[in-house]
Design an enzyme around this catalytic site. Structure first.
Site, PDB file in Angstrom:
ATOM      1  CG  HIS A  85      40.041  16.439  26.547  1.00 14.31           C
ATOM      2  ND1 HIS A  85      38.898  16.525  25.798  1.00 14.31           N
ATOM      3  CD2 HIS A  85      40.873  17.407  26.090  1.00 14.31           C
ATOM      4  CE1 HIS A  85      39.022  17.501  24.920  1.00 14.31           C
ATOM      5  NE2 HIS A  85      40.207  18.053  25.066  1.00 14.31           N
ATOM      6  CD  GLU A 117      36.707  14.207  27.428  1.00 11.61           C
ATOM      7  OE1 GLU A 117      37.585  13.482  27.938  1.00 11.61           O
ATOM      8  OE2 GLU A 117      36.911  14.930  26.422  1.00 11.61           O
ATOM      9  NE  ARG A 159      46.212  36.741  44.888  1.00 13.11           N
ATOM     10  CZ  ARG A 159      45.367  35.723  45.023  1.00 13.11           C
ATOM     11  NH1 ARG A 159      44.635  35.329  43.994  1.00 13.11           N
ATOM     12  NH2 ARG A 159      45.264  35.089  46.169  1.00 13.11           N
ATOM     13  NE  ARG A 166      43.520  38.747  47.947  1.00 13.46           N
ATOM     14  CZ  ARG A 166      42.996  39.073  46.773  1.00 13.46           C
ATOM     15  NH1 ARG A 166      42.353  38.166  46.064  1.00 13.46           N
ATOM     16  NH2 ARG A 166      43.130  40.291  46.294  1.00 13.46           N
TER      17      ARG A 166
HETATM   18  N1  URA Z   1      43.078  29.648  44.757  1.00 11.61           N
HETATM   19  C1  URA Z   1      42.512  30.781  44.268  1.00 11.61           C
HETATM   20  O1  URA Z   1      41.841  30.762  43.244  1.00 11.61           O
HETATM   21  N2  URA Z   1      42.741  31.944  44.931  1.00 11.61           N
HETATM   22  C2  URA Z   1      43.501  32.020  46.042  1.00 11.61           C
HETATM   23  O2  URA Z   1      43.680  33.116  46.594  1.00 11.61           O
HETATM   24  C3  URA Z   1      44.078  30.825  46.532  1.00 11.61           C
HETATM   25  C4  URA Z   1      43.849  29.656  45.868  1.00 11.61           C
END
Ligand code: URA
Length: 283
Positions: free
Chosen positions: A19, A89, A177, A231
């Site tokens: 890879h 790797e 989310r 968040r």
């Molecule tokens: N990366 C993530 O995994 N979550 C976020 O909210 C922002 C960047």
């Protein structure tokens, strides 16, 4: 790439890995790991020498020198599965110290967009690390890498936070989310709030896999991520703080290299603050 050794050893006769497209000797021990392939040249622009040596799928590798220290950067792509392939790797071709340079969603309202989060450990909400080892096994960062990242952030005057990260294999549902048409199973509703109450600083997608594999294989790993989202305050500015995370990670390699020489001179397996102060005259 021509015929590989076998189906269970996907490398060619020179040891070139399927890879990442690298063979033993191609890279030094320090490797910076962004998720995004386009971040590799951004990392390398701070080096006095740089060269792209491999490009295959999500895995782009540059090698060079940062303040005289041999260094490499390989992109991992997003998430645990792609990251584990890179780690497996890169270990086979000589890497022993990994620093993830990423982006992240902060969970605490005191973290400002663009601040850097240095992970001490990661909640294992990934799937890949569970394939490797039971959930009771901790995903902890190397204390040397954590200290070097703090030292680098201090010396560069970059705002930072230090603490526990949560790593998920899912950007949407797994980070609380709503999915398409609002789909959100009850297990993941308000997960960001529950983790915030437990003093978890941030959500991202690779650190738990990286830390788990690094501990299993006895190498060093750490992570410095730019808070591009929060968040708790519901803000998102793509790319904010990424340049700072890159500068901090590069500088941490210089610091680690200096500390590795201290350990070598002392003949010590472990690093202590006293050793650093005595040998280098600074804390
Ligand atoms: N990366 C993530 O995994 N979550 C976020 O909210 C922002 C960047």
């Amino acid at each position: 790439m021509s015929r590989l050794k076998s189906a269970v050893e996907p490398e060619d006769i020179t040891g070139k890995q399927y890879h990442v497209g690298l063979k033993p000797g191609d890279i030094p021990k320090f490797v910076l790991l962004p998720g995004d392939p386009e971040r590799v040249p951004r990392i390398a622009k701070y080096w006095e020498e740089r060269r792209e040596i491999s490009k295959h799928r999500e895995y782009v590798t540059y090698v060079g020198r940062y303040k005289g220290v041999p260094i490499a950067s390989t992109s991992t792509g997003i998430g645990g599965p792609a990251t584990a392939i890179a780690i497996e790797e890169l270990l086979r071709v000589g890497a022993t110290t990994f620093i993830r340079v990423g982006t992240t969603g902060a969970l605490q309202d005191f973290i400002r967009l663009g601040d850097i989060i240095i992970s001490t450990a990661a909640v294992r909400y990934d799937g890949t690390s569970k394939i490797y080892v039971d959930v009771e096994y901790p995903a902890v960062a190397s204390y040397e890498v954590v200290m070097a990242l703090i030292e680098a952030a201090e010396s560069l005057g970059v705002p930072y936070h230090v603490g526990i990260t949560a790593s998920s294999d899912s950007f949407y549902i797994g980070q609380g989310r709503p999915g398409y048409k609002g789909y959100l199973p009850s297990r993941w509703r308000k997960v960001e709030k529950r983790l915030a109450e437990l003093n978890v600083l941030n959500f991202e997608m690779e650190a738990a896999t990286l830390f788990t594999l690094a501990n299993i294989y006895g190498v060093r790993a750490g992570a410095a991520c730019a808070a591009i989202a929060n968040r708790a305050t519901n803000e998102f500015i793509p790319d904010i703080g990424v340049e700072d995370a890159i500068r901090v990670a590069n500088e941490a390699v210089r610091v680690l290299n200096e500390w590795d020489q201290v350990k070598k001179r002392r003949g010590s397996k472990y690093l202590s603050l006293k050793m650093i102060v005595n040998e280098l005259g600074k804390g």
